[in-house]
Every structure is written in C-alpha cells, then in structure tokens.
Design an enzyme around this catalytic site. Sequence first.
Site, PDB file in Angstrom:
ATOM      1  N   ASN A   1       0.895  -1.253  -0.036  1.00  0.00           N
ATOM      2  CA  ASN A   1      -0.189  -0.029  -0.027  1.00  0.00           C
ATOM      3  C   ASN A   1       0.912   1.083   0.038  1.00  0.00           C
ATOM      4  O   ASN A   1       1.871   1.262   0.882  1.00  0.00           O
ATOM      5  CB  ASN A   1      -0.967   0.101   1.223  1.00  0.00           C
ATOM      6  CG  ASN A   1      -1.968  -1.206   1.303  1.00  0.00           C
ATOM      7  OD1 ASN A   1      -2.339  -1.565   0.423  1.00  0.00           O
ATOM      8  ND2 ASN A   1      -1.986  -1.750   2.382  1.00  0.00           N
TER       9      ASN A   1
ATOM     10  N   GLY B   1      -3.812   3.750   1.008  1.00  0.00           N
ATOM     11  CA  GLY B   1      -4.133   3.114   2.428  1.00  0.00           C
ATOM     12  C   GLY B   1      -3.011   2.687   3.225  1.00  0.00           C
ATOM     13  O   GLY B   1      -3.169   2.050   4.228  1.00  0.00           O
TER      14      GLY B   1
ATOM     15  N   HIS C   1       6.713  -1.514   2.876  1.00  0.00           N
ATOM     16  CA  HIS C   1       6.602  -2.825   3.474  1.00  0.00           C
ATOM     17  C   HIS C   1       5.693  -3.622   2.314  1.00  0.00           C
ATOM     18  O   HIS C   1       4.882  -3.128   1.659  1.00  0.00           O
ATOM     19  CB  HIS C   1       6.004  -2.963   4.976  1.00  0.00           C
ATOM     20  CG  HIS C   1       4.810  -2.098   5.002  1.00  0.00           C
ATOM     21  ND1 HIS C   1       4.647  -0.759   5.163  1.00  0.00           N
ATOM     22  CD2 HIS C   1       3.632  -2.619   5.043  1.00  0.00           C
ATOM     23  CE1 HIS C   1       3.548  -0.357   5.515  1.00  0.00           C
ATOM     24  NE2 HIS C   1       2.800  -1.487   5.054  1.00  0.00           N
ATOM     25  N   LEU C   2       6.252  -4.787   2.041  1.00  0.00           N
ATOM     26  CA  LEU C   2       5.327  -5.558   1.304  1.00  0.00           C
ATOM     27  C   LEU C   2       4.618  -6.446   2.432  1.00  0.00           C
ATOM     28  O   LEU C   2       5.088  -7.220   3.167  1.00  0.00           O
ATOM     29  CB  LEU C   2       6.466  -6.663   0.366  1.00  0.00           C
ATOM     30  CG  LEU C   2       7.461  -6.047  -0.533  1.00  0.00           C
ATOM     31  CD1 LEU C   2       8.064  -7.004  -1.169  1.00  0.00           C
ATOM     32  CD2 LEU C   2       6.686  -4.950  -1.497  1.00  0.00           C
ATOM     33  N   HIS C   3       3.287  -6.649   2.007  1.00  0.00           N
ATOM     34  CA  HIS C   3       2.619  -7.510   2.838  1.00  0.00           C
ATOM     35  C   HIS C   3       2.797  -9.050   2.233  1.00  0.00           C
ATOM     36  O   HIS C   3       2.438  -9.137   0.941  1.00  0.00           O
ATOM     37  CB  HIS C   3       1.119  -7.387   2.964  1.00  0.00           C
ATOM     38  CG  HIS C   3       0.642  -6.160   3.499  1.00  0.00           C
ATOM     39  ND1 HIS C   3       0.515  -6.000   4.993  1.00  0.00           N
ATOM     40  CD2 HIS C   3       1.095  -4.841   3.172  1.00  0.00           C
ATOM     41  CE1 HIS C   3       0.174  -4.944   5.132  1.00  0.00           C
ATOM     42  NE2 HIS C   3       0.699  -3.957   4.145  1.00  0.00           N
TER      43      HIS C   3
HETATM   44  P1  AMP Z   1      -0.286  -0.567   5.749  1.00  0.00           P
HETATM   45  O1  AMP Z   1      -1.815  -0.207   5.967  1.00  0.00           O
HETATM   46  O2  AMP Z   1      -0.116  -1.142   4.518  1.00  0.00           O
HETATM   47  O3  AMP Z   1       0.497   0.707   6.113  1.00  0.00           O
HETATM   48  O4  AMP Z   1       0.050  -1.655   6.965  1.00  0.00           O
HETATM   49  C1  AMP Z   1       0.665  -1.803   8.186  1.00  0.00           C
HETATM   50  C2  AMP Z   1       0.788  -2.907   8.816  1.00  0.00           C
HETATM   51  O5  AMP Z   1       1.484  -2.846   9.700  1.00  0.00           O
HETATM   52  C3  AMP Z   1      -0.712  -3.229   9.346  1.00  0.00           C
HETATM   53  O6  AMP Z   1      -1.103  -4.643   8.782  1.00  0.00           O
HETATM   54  C4  AMP Z   1      -0.190  -3.321  10.778  1.00  0.00           C
HETATM   55  O7  AMP Z   1      -0.930  -4.484  11.466  1.00  0.00           O
HETATM   56  C5  AMP Z   1       1.303  -3.720  10.799  1.00  0.00           C
HETATM   57  N1  AMP Z   1       1.933  -3.350  11.944  1.00  0.00           N
HETATM   58  C6  AMP Z   1       1.632  -2.057  12.551  1.00  0.00           C
HETATM   59  N2  AMP Z   1       2.671  -1.855  13.641  1.00  0.00           N
HETATM   60  C7  AMP Z   1       3.114  -3.071  13.505  1.00  0.00           C
HETATM   61  C8  AMP Z   1       4.283  -3.637  14.605  1.00  0.00           C
HETATM   62  N3  AMP Z   1       4.778  -3.021  15.717  1.00  0.00           N
HETATM   63  N4  AMP Z   1       4.538  -5.047  14.245  1.00  0.00           N
HETATM   64  C9  AMP Z   1       4.037  -5.634  13.164  1.00  0.00           C
HETATM   65  N5  AMP Z   1       3.104  -5.312  12.420  1.00  0.00           N
HETATM   66  C10 AMP Z   1       2.825  -3.876  12.690  1.00  0.00           C
END
Ligand code: AMP
Length: 111
Positions: A83, A89, A96-98
Amino acid sequence: MDCIFCRIAAGQAPARVVFESPRVLAFEDLHPQAPVHVLVVPREHVDSLWELVDGALAGELLLAAAEVARSKGLARGFRVITNARRDGGQEVEHLHLHVVGGKRLGRMLPS
Ligand code: AMP
Ligand code: ZN
C-alpha cells in the site's frame, strides 16, 4: 523521526522475525488478516514504493517475499501487496510488502 519499522529493524522494538538479510527484514504482522501475514521491509528507511529508486533493494525485497512464502509453505498460493501513500491506504510510512496466504484469498479489490 520516530518510525516503528526502523525501530524494529534496529532491534529497539519487538517483532517476531521470520527472515533476515543484511538489507531486508521480515516479521509477523501484529494484526494478521490471514493465517500467514508477514511484512517484508528494507532495514533502511524508505517512505513507500513511490520513493523507491534502488533496483537492487527492490529485487532483494521481492526475493525475500518469495522466500517467506516458501518457508511458510504457501505452495497453494499467496499474495504480495504494498500500500503506497494516502489513497493506497498506507498506515505505516516505511515501505513494506505484505505477504498473505494460508487460505483462499478473495478478490484483490472490492468490486
Ligand atoms: P499498511 O496499511 O500497508 O501501512 O500496513 C501496516 C501494517 O503494519 C498493518 O497490517 C499493521 O497491522 C502492521 N503493524 C503496525 N505496527 C506493527 C508492529 N509494531 N509490528 C508488526 N506489524 C505492525
Ligand atoms: Zn522507517
């Protein structure tokens, strides 16, 4: 700058790390949206895919995502998502890559 993923990369915030290399780290998402939900991040700060210009790093991130998928046994299939920026979003402003999988995923976008 207070960036949670920079702090994780520096070992200053907790994470369940599943893959490490000199430039890339992967760890379990805090709020998983699928049985497997891992985030792949560069150790150095990049705001989002919009700002990414380092092709070698781009390759390392994608290969790390593939390695995570293999190590999690996602042979049936998986999805890699990034994202970017407000309309994309993005909530955490560190690229980051999900990597999501472990179930039959729905449509990529709500119709
Ligand atoms: P996005 O909406 O693509 O920016 O996704 C951010 C992601 O980071 C979400 O899926 C959150 O659950 C995850 N997230 C936020 N803080 C942490 C954390 N400290 N450790 C692991 N995941 C996190
Ligand atoms: Zn950062």
